[in-house]
Enzyme design. Structure first.
Site, short mmCIF file in Angstrom:
data_model
loop_
_atom_site.label_atom_id
_atom_site.label_comp_id
_atom_site.label_asym_id
_atom_site.label_seq_id
_atom_site.Cartn_x
_atom_site.Cartn_y
_atom_site.Cartn_z
N ASP A 64 73.54 7.45 35.26
CA ASP A 64 73.04 6.47 36.25
C ASP A 64 73.95 6.46 37.48
O ASP A 64 75.17 6.54 37.34
CB ASP A 64 73.07 5.04 35.66
CG ASP A 64 72.17 4.86 34.46
OD1 ASP A 64 71.39 5.79 34.16
OD2 ASP A 64 72.27 3.81 33.80
N ASP A 70 77.69 -3.08 38.92
CA ASP A 70 77.92 -2.53 37.57
C ASP A 70 79.41 -2.56 37.26
O ASP A 70 79.85 -2.97 36.20
CB ASP A 70 77.46 -1.05 37.52
CG ASP A 70 75.97 -0.87 37.36
OD1 ASP A 70 75.42 0.08 37.95
OD2 ASP A 70 75.33 -1.69 36.64
N GLU A 93 78.63 0.53 28.84
CA GLU A 93 77.79 1.57 29.48
C GLU A 93 78.57 2.32 30.54
O GLU A 93 78.35 3.50 30.79
CB GLU A 93 76.56 0.92 30.12
CG GLU A 93 75.69 1.92 30.87
CD GLU A 93 74.66 1.29 31.77
OE1 GLU A 93 74.45 0.08 31.69
OE2 GLU A 93 74.03 2.03 32.54
N GLU A 94 79.48 1.62 31.19
CA GLU A 94 80.15 2.19 32.38
C GLU A 94 81.42 2.97 32.07
O GLU A 94 82.09 3.46 32.97
CB GLU A 94 80.44 1.08 33.41
CG GLU A 94 79.23 0.23 33.78
CD GLU A 94 78.01 1.05 34.24
OE1 GLU A 94 78.20 2.17 34.75
OE2 GLU A 94 76.87 0.57 34.06
N ASP A 115 76.61 -3.92 27.87
CA ASP A 115 75.98 -3.39 29.07
C ASP A 115 76.31 -4.44 30.13
O ASP A 115 75.69 -5.50 30.16
CB ASP A 115 74.46 -3.28 28.83
CG ASP A 115 73.72 -2.85 30.10
OD1 ASP A 115 72.49 -2.66 30.00
OD2 ASP A 115 74.35 -2.72 31.16
N LEU A 117 75.99 -4.84 33.33
CA LEU A 117 74.98 -5.25 34.29
C LEU A 117 73.72 -4.46 33.98
O LEU A 117 73.66 -3.24 34.19
CB LEU A 117 75.45 -4.96 35.73
CG LEU A 117 74.93 -5.85 36.86
CD1 LEU A 117 73.45 -5.60 37.08
CD2 LEU A 117 75.14 -7.33 36.60
N ASP A 118 72.73 -5.14 33.41
CA ASP A 118 71.48 -4.47 33.03
C ASP A 118 70.42 -4.73 34.11
O ASP A 118 70.26 -5.85 34.57
CB ASP A 118 71.00 -5.04 31.68
CG ASP A 118 69.62 -4.52 31.34
OD1 ASP A 118 69.52 -3.33 31.04
OD2 ASP A 118 68.65 -5.30 31.44
N GLU A 280 72.13 -1.79 24.27
CA GLU A 280 70.84 -2.35 24.72
C GLU A 280 69.92 -2.57 23.52
O GLU A 280 69.55 -3.70 23.21
CB GLU A 280 70.18 -1.41 25.75
CG GLU A 280 70.91 -1.39 27.10
CD GLU A 280 70.38 -0.33 28.06
OE1 GLU A 280 70.16 0.81 27.65
OE2 GLU A 280 70.21 -0.66 29.26
P1 AHG Z 1 70.84 -0.42 33.29
O1 AHG Z 1 70.60 -1.04 34.62
O2 AHG Z 1 71.83 -1.17 32.44
O3 AHG Z 1 71.16 1.05 33.39
O4 AHG Z 1 69.49 -0.54 32.45
C1 AHG Z 1 68.30 -0.20 33.08
C2 AHG Z 1 67.22 -0.05 32.05
C3 AHG Z 1 66.66 -1.39 31.57
O5 AHG Z 1 67.24 -2.50 32.17
C4 AHG Z 1 65.20 -1.31 31.94
O6 AHG Z 1 64.38 -1.75 30.88
C5 AHG Z 1 64.96 0.15 32.25
O7 AHG Z 1 66.21 0.69 32.66
C6 AHG Z 1 63.96 0.33 33.34
O8 AHG Z 1 63.80 1.72 33.50
P2 AHG Z 1 62.63 2.25 34.48
O9 AHG Z 1 63.01 1.77 35.85
O10 AHG Z 1 62.70 3.74 34.29
O11 AHG Z 1 61.34 1.65 33.98
MN MN Z 2 70.81 -1.73 30.70
MN MN Z 3 73.80 -1.44 32.85
MN MN Z 4 72.85 1.86 34.24
#
Ligand code: AHG
Ligand code: MN
Ligand code: MN
Ligand code: MN
Length: 334
Positions: A64, A70, A93-94, A115, A117-118, A280
């Site tokens: 990511d 984050d 996660e980070e 996680d 910051l989700d 998650e």
């Molecule tokens: P994070 O921001 O911790 O990396 O998690 C993102 C995840 C989760 O929060 C969400 O359900 C999913 O990514 C959404 O993914 P899409 O944008 O591909 O749908």
């Molecule tokens: Mn997440």
């Molecule tokens: Mn995250």
């Molecule tokens: Mn992420």
């Protein structure tokens, strides 16, 4: 509202039921609450404070593109948790590898993953985001440094799990294995107040939650199942509305309170899905199952998976038992 039962009083009253309790959970949950308040302040003033919005310019172990928040949230949670000497190892996660605690701290009995910051893709658009956490008892000998194996435990061994939702209000939801309780931050007094005691996920719903933008890559069975939700020919006997926020915490929170299911499935582009098992899928699975729901990866339960690595991905289908039972039958033949 439940009078003014704040988080500290709730933990104290819950802990009384466990005479052998050492107060470890009180310290852990109170520090998570402190970190949540700090991140909530950062989130609520993101556009005003310098250096909160936008990209960090690095990628994380999952590939990511890291957002500044984050990294801010990661530091806030580590700093809040390392001082209380309840953990022997931490993972997030980070961070590629588990983070050992500085020598000066006594090593505690727990291992924590988060996680920080989700929903990072939503930060710059003022859409709800969150933090997810998962707590295990260490498996390595007490006293010394923890290790990766303390973290790589199956979800059914979690001793606590939960999330913080930075939304129109900041809410903290968690379970320690005796049901699920939800607290709302009262910014006037800086306390989390018990607003939703002993949550049970409803069977009836108006919603289903999945990213239909990926439907061309889904299995035919999943596509057919989701299509039935757009007709009255489904277990609810009515047409459902799609609700997909793109922050797992927000989508799971709505599912916990409003029923139905949330899914990030495997597809031809992502054979293991996108969500990470350890910080998650597992914690959210514990919350949903403690509220009477189910959480599967396909043929089996998420919390039964023996983890291989810290950032491994897993398909996720979680929500009302009625919905997950029907989906598992239709899509996985189980
Ligand atoms: P994070 O921001 O911790 O990396 O998690 C993102 C995840 C989760 O929060 C969400 O359900 C999913 O990514 C959404 O993914 P899409 O944008 O591909 O749908
Ligand atoms: Mn997440
Ligand atoms: Mn995250
Ligand atoms: Mn992420």
């Amino acid at each position: 509202m439940q009078g003014n039962i704040n988080l500290t009083r709730f933990i104290y009253e819950t802990q009384k039921a466990f005479p052998t309790a050492t107060g470890d959970f009180s310290a852990i949950l109170n520090q998570i609450a402190l970190a949540a308040k700090i991140v909530s302040m950062e989130v609520n003033r993101a556009g005003i404070l310098d250096d909160v919005l936008g990209y960090q310019g690095e990628t994380n172990p999952s590939g990511d593109d890291q957002k500044k928040l984050d990294v801010i949230a990661d530091n806030v949670f580590f700093n809040a948790l390392e001082h209380i000497e309840k953990f022997c190892i931490m993972g997030s996660e980070e961070n590629e590898n588990p983070v050992k605690l500085p020598k000066r701290y006594k090593k505690g009995r727990y291992a924590i993953l988060f996680d920080p910051l989700d929903g990072s893709s939503n930060i710059d658009f003022n859409v709800s985001i969150g933090t997810i956490f998962s707590v295990f008892r260490r498996t390595s000998p007490e006293g010394g440094d923890g290790n990766l194996q303390d973290l790589l435990q199956p979800g059914y061994k979690q001793v606590a799990a939960g999330y913080v939702l930075y939304g129109s209000s900041t809410m903290m939801t968690f379970t320690t294995g005796q049901g699920v309780n939800m607290f709302t931050l009262d910014p006037q007094i800086g306390e989390f107040i018990l607003t939703h005691p002993n949550i049970r996920i409803p069977d009836a719903t108006r919603y289903y939650s999945i990213n239909e933008g990926n439907s061309a890559n889904w299995s035919d069975a999943l596509r057919s199942y989701v299509d039935t939700l757009k007709t009255s020919d489904n277990i609810h006997g009515k047409v459902l509305s799609g609700r997909y926020i793109g922050s797992m915490v927000a989508d799971v929170h709505r599912t916990l309170l409003g029923g139905g299911f949330f899914s990030y499935p495997a597809d031809s582009a992502n054979p293991s899905g996108k969500l990470r098992l350890m910080y998650e899928a597992n914690p959210m699975a514990m919350v949903i199952e403690q509220a009477g729901g189910r959480a599967i990866y396909g043929e089996g339960d998420i919390m039964g998976i023996i983890p291989r690595e810290l950032h491994q991905k897993i398909p996720v289908f979680l929500g009302s038992k009625k919905d997950i039972d029907a989906l598992q039958r239709a899509v996985f033949g189980k």
